[in-house]
Design a protein around this motif. Structure first.
Motif, short mmCIF file in Angstrom:
data_model
loop_
_atom_site.label_atom_id
_atom_site.label_comp_id
_atom_site.label_asym_id
_atom_site.label_seq_id
_atom_site.Cartn_x
_atom_site.Cartn_y
_atom_site.Cartn_z
N LEU A 1 17.12 -21.56 -115.76
CA LEU A 1 15.98 -21.54 -114.84
C LEU A 1 14.93 -22.57 -115.27
N VAL A 2 14.44 -23.34 -114.27
CA VAL A 2 13.31 -24.24 -114.46
C VAL A 2 12.33 -23.98 -113.32
N VAL A 3 11.05 -23.76 -113.66
CA VAL A 3 10.02 -23.49 -112.65
C VAL A 3 8.93 -24.54 -112.76
N PHE A 4 8.54 -25.12 -111.63
CA PHE A 4 7.38 -26.00 -111.54
C PHE A 4 6.35 -25.31 -110.64
N ASP A 5 5.16 -25.03 -111.19
CA ASP A 5 4.16 -24.24 -110.46
C ASP A 5 2.78 -24.88 -110.61
N PRO A 6 2.19 -25.36 -109.48
CA PRO A 6 2.71 -25.47 -108.12
C PRO A 6 3.20 -26.89 -107.85
N LEU A 7 3.80 -27.09 -106.70
CA LEU A 7 4.38 -28.38 -106.33
C LEU A 7 3.35 -29.49 -106.35
N ALA A 8 2.14 -29.21 -105.84
CA ALA A 8 1.13 -30.26 -105.70
C ALA A 8 0.73 -30.87 -107.04
N SER A 9 0.88 -30.12 -108.13
CA SER A 9 0.49 -30.64 -109.44
C SER A 9 1.54 -31.57 -110.04
N ALA B 1 18.52 -30.14 -110.54
CA ALA B 1 19.23 -28.86 -110.50
C ALA B 1 20.73 -29.08 -110.63
N THR B 2 21.25 -30.09 -109.97
CA THR B 2 22.69 -30.37 -110.05
C THR B 2 23.10 -30.81 -111.45
N GLU B 3 22.29 -31.68 -112.06
CA GLU B 3 22.61 -32.16 -113.40
C GLU B 3 22.61 -31.05 -114.43
N THR B 4 21.63 -30.15 -114.33
CA THR B 4 21.51 -29.09 -115.34
C THR B 4 22.36 -27.87 -115.01
N GLY B 5 22.68 -27.68 -113.72
CA GLY B 5 23.38 -26.47 -113.31
C GLY B 5 22.46 -25.26 -113.23
N ALA B 6 21.16 -25.46 -113.46
CA ALA B 6 20.21 -24.36 -113.46
C ALA B 6 19.60 -24.18 -112.07
N ALA B 7 18.97 -23.03 -111.89
CA ALA B 7 18.18 -22.80 -110.69
C ALA B 7 16.82 -23.46 -110.91
N VAL B 8 16.43 -24.37 -110.03
CA VAL B 8 15.11 -25.00 -110.10
C VAL B 8 14.25 -24.41 -108.99
N ILE B 9 13.14 -23.78 -109.37
CA ILE B 9 12.25 -23.13 -108.41
C ILE B 9 10.91 -23.84 -108.42
N VAL B 10 10.44 -24.21 -107.24
CA VAL B 10 9.15 -24.86 -107.10
C VAL B 10 8.21 -23.91 -106.36
N ALA B 11 7.11 -23.54 -107.00
CA ALA B 11 6.11 -22.70 -106.33
C ALA B 11 5.28 -23.59 -105.41
N HIS B 12 5.03 -23.09 -104.21
CA HIS B 12 4.33 -23.88 -103.20
C HIS B 12 3.43 -22.97 -102.39
N HIS B 13 2.43 -23.56 -101.76
CA HIS B 13 1.44 -22.77 -101.03
C HIS B 13 1.81 -22.65 -99.55
N MET B 14 1.36 -21.55 -98.94
CA MET B 14 1.48 -21.34 -97.50
C MET B 14 0.08 -21.39 -96.90
N ARG B 15 0.01 -21.86 -95.66
CA ARG B 15 -1.26 -21.84 -94.95
C ARG B 15 -1.39 -20.56 -94.15
N LYS B 16 -2.61 -20.17 -93.86
CA LYS B 16 -2.82 -18.98 -93.05
C LYS B 16 -2.43 -19.27 -91.61
N PRO B 17 -1.83 -18.30 -90.92
CA PRO B 17 -1.44 -18.52 -89.53
C PRO B 17 -2.65 -18.82 -88.64
N GLN B 18 -2.36 -19.45 -87.52
CA GLN B 18 -3.42 -19.81 -86.58
C GLN B 18 -4.20 -18.56 -86.15
N GLY B 19 -5.52 -18.67 -86.17
CA GLY B 19 -6.36 -17.55 -85.77
C GLY B 19 -6.45 -16.47 -86.84
N ASN B 20 -5.96 -16.76 -88.06
CA ASN B 20 -5.97 -15.79 -89.16
C ASN B 20 -5.24 -14.50 -88.82
#
Length: 731
Positions: A486-494, A518-537
């Protein structure tokens, strides 16, 4: 027969020896025929052709060193007083410096057998011919016993010996193996320079065999290499196996070749494969790939074990999963990708978490701020590194994101938002028993605020997105890790300093780069990323809305194999959940999560997560399913949901596409797995009540009674209005 290796004490000072081949040889009648078959010269020629075999038979306690054979005396005792030339015009000539005796190979046979060439010559020649023809008698009883006893020195008996040759087959070095009580040891002998140390540079094993071979399999140690060679595979190894000094090895014979590295299944084996792979690439290899040992094999399993197990090693090499190593100058070689790569049974899709995060691929974990995705990835990394469930977990096996964790090994997290202190506090809450310290090297958490700040993996360049030196640094270090899962990058923007918000090319470049990692290492690579609030909250009410809420260009979602999203549960769900689970109400504590994009098998059910006292979101889906609510509670929950939907301008109908069953993802979770007839039956019962608990109303300006509402609601009064947005139904 294993040759006796030289030691520091018996290394020969050849300068003090005169040329003993000036000794007068025995006078033999070279023209005399024996039984009309062969002359003496013909028999002698046959002996010289098989000189090493003759000497091994006559004097099994001797040693081949360079161009000479050394032994103590004609009785076969250990030492170096008696020397035999192995090559050139003096091949077969011998001299014993202790006694002054010497002669040719026939004379040595006579001396060893205790006979006189003047009186016993016919018998000597008969013995030689019988041996050459495979009909030999034992010279004498103690010779047979001596032949069975392996040569010994200060480390005990030699248990194996391997010869290193140059491309033309000339012997240049030997490696002797010993197995003393303290563990196996190896001693190299530099044949060319006649010294007890490895040559400089160290040669590769089986150079004549790999000279014209392509591909070549590089293994760890001569035993494994020879096992593959005997099985018909072109194989080699560096001298000293996993302990080989990479910089002192001559890798040039692999220039221009496709190299497949078969590592031992252990930490040193993997590190050797990574280091040797880069050295082989630097030496000019066309391509380098590391074969991945099967998960079910035991620690230290290697190519020799595979041969011993009866495995079809040729098929394994051709079809097994592999990790491709690349240098900065790597190029695509189409010959590496013939259809034979896809023969046999396809590999099974492996998961880090069953039903969601796949191995060997890049995934996105998307959530809004203050959801707790960092805590969830840290908990997942703990499970991967320790193989243990949380001490407060109701499940005996590690769980994450609603599924069991299936892969265990090394986990790495790069976090740009949490410092060392915060990581420490979170670990203490998640791991009060300190299981991570049982094998601390398997969990690596890098808090970037304490490690030099953000690490840009991709930046915007003059001609578009570019890979940074920091990416190469991170990649090289990750590739050296053993059993990475497992490799985690948190968050993507950084980590991606390019415009992935609006530039599809930047989004595709970033996800493609992480996918290659991910292919080279064979590991699961997970990138944490943000979601925006839906229109009209307005709250997210479906998987589709959650996917659309992932920030950035659509190329980010399209460029990965799996996206898992977490979003706040609608308010009408939250009250029901706390009541059903008999938990005290808390704000920002109930979330829903699901796989919102997958290019393969996945569990797409929407799950409910409840924030635990540790701050971790814990899956509460099964607890909710286990709660058997009374019929009245179900009706109350339906009434509340129908009334709120009508008030918000997104009413339900009894049946059809906008009906409660089709729209049940908008209802409290207790209804998500409920059968159609059950949901519609409850509504029908409330419509038929006296007085009715529910009614069918109409929208403003409409004369069609179809929208469900409570008696005092807007659609019941004919003034309901549709609100365009997240729950749009239309009329």
């Amino acid at each position: 027969m294993v040759d006796t290796p030289p030691t520091e004490d018996n290394v020969i000072d050849f300068e003090r020896w005169r040329d003993f081949n000036d000794a007068e040889p025995q006078r033999l009648d070279d023209s005399r025929p024996w039984d009309g078959a062969e002359t003496t010269e013909e028999i002698k020629t046959r002996m010289l052709v098989n000189l090493r075999g003759v000497l091994s038979y006559l004097l099994p306690g001797g040693a081949f060193q360079g161009g000479k054979f050394l032994v103590g005396d004609v009785q076969g005792n250990r030492g170096d007083s008696l020397s035999v030339e192995l090559a050139g015009p003096k091949a077969g000539m011998w001299h014993d410096f202790a006694t002054g005796e010497g002669g040719d190979i026939i004379g040595l046979w006579a001396a060893v057998s205790g006979r006189d060439t003047r009186t016993d010559f016919p018998a000597i020649m008969d013995d030689i011919r019988e041996w050459l023809d495979g009909r030999s008698r034992t010279l004498h009883d103690d010779r047979a016993a001596q032949a069975k006893a392996p040569p010994t020195d200060d480390l005990g008996p030699v248990t194996a010996k391997w010869d290193y040759h140059d491309e033309d087959g000339r012997l240049i070095a030997c490696v002797y193996r010993y197995d003393p009580p303290g563990g196996k040891q190896f001693r190299p002998w530099d044949v060319v320079n006649r010294r007890l140390k490895a040559p400089e540079p160290r040669p590769l094993y089986n150079r004549p065999g790999i000279k014209a071979a392509d591909p070549v399999v590089l293994v760890e140690g001569e035993k494994a290499a020879q096992a593959l060679i005997d099985a018909g595979i072109s194989a080699t190894t560096a001298m000293n196996g996993a302990k080989a000094p990479i910089e002192k090895t001559d890798w040039s014979p692999l220039d221009g070749k496709r190299v497949l590295i078969w590592p031992d299944k252990d930490g040193p084996g993997w590190q050797y494969a990574m280091a040797a792979g880069q050295a082989v690439l630097a030496a000019g290899a066309r391509s380098v790939s590391v074969l991945l040992p099967p998960d079910e094999k035991l620690e230290k399993w290697d190519a020799a074990d595979a041969v011993d197990d009866g495995m079809d090693v040729a098929e394994f090499i051709a079809t097994t999963e592999r990790q491709t190593l690349r240098s900065e100058n790597a190029t695509l070689d189409l010959s590496d990708w013939h259809a034979t790569r896809y023969s046999g049974d396809a590999p099974e899709q492996r998961f880090l978490v069953e039903g969601s995060f796949p191995m060997g691929m890049v995934s996105i974990l998307a959530a809004m701020g203050d959801t707790g995705k960092g805590m969830m990835t840290l908990d997942l990394a703990l499970s991967v590194a320790t193989g243990k469930a949380r001490s407060v977990s109701v499940s005996p096996e590690p769980m994450a994101f609603g599924g069991p964790v299936r892969a265990f090994g090394t986990a790495v997290i790069f976090t740009a938002e949490d410092d060392q202190g915060e990581v420490h506090r979170r670990l203490q809450r998640l791991d009060p028993d300190e299981l991570r310290l049982k094998a601390p090297e398997r969990l690596i958490v890098v808090p970037l605020p304490n490690a030099g700040g953000p690490i840009p993996l991709v930046v915007s360049g003059k001609d578009g997105p570019e890979i940074t030196p920091q990416f190469r640094m991170v990649r090289d270090q990750i590739m050296r890790l053993r059993d990475l899962k497992l490799v985690v990058f948190d968050p993507l923007a950084s980590f991606i300093h390019a415009d992935v918000t609006s530039d599809p090319a930047a989004g595709s470049f970033a996800t493609g780069l992480l996918a290659s990692l991910a292919t080279e290492t064979g590991a699961a690579v997970i990138v944490a990323h943000h979601m925006r609030k839906p229109q009209g909250n307005r709250p997210i009410a479906s998987v589709e809305q959650a996917r659309d809420a992932v920030r950035g260009t659509s190329a980010i979602v399209d460029g990965v194999r799996m996206v898992y999203a977490l979003w706040p549960a609608p308010e009408e769900h939250q009250g029901y959940i706390f009541k059903a689970l008999e938990e005290p109400f808390a704000r920002n504590a109930v979330f829903q999560g699901a796989v919102v994009k997958a290019n393969g098998p996945a569990d797409r059910a929407i799950r409910t997560f409840l924030r635990a006292p540790t701050g971790l979101l814990v899956d509460a889906t099964e607890r909710l399913r286990a709660v058997r609510r009374p019929e009245q509670d179900l009706m109350d929950a339906l009434v509340e949901a129908i009334a709120r939907a009508a008030e918000d301008g997104h009413p339900y109908t009894h049946t059809g596409g906008t009906g409660l069953f089709k729209q049940r993802h908008r209802l409290p979770v207790v209804f998500h797995d409920m059968a159609r007839n059950k949901i519609e039956g409850l509504v029908q019962e409330m419509l038929n009540g006296r007085p009715p608990i529910l009614v069918k109303g109409m929208a403003e300006g409409s004369k069609e009674l179809k929208w469900l509402d409570v008696p005092a609601g807007p659609f019941a009064r004919g003034v309901g209005r549709f609100v365009h947005g997240a729950h749009e139904t239309g009329e």
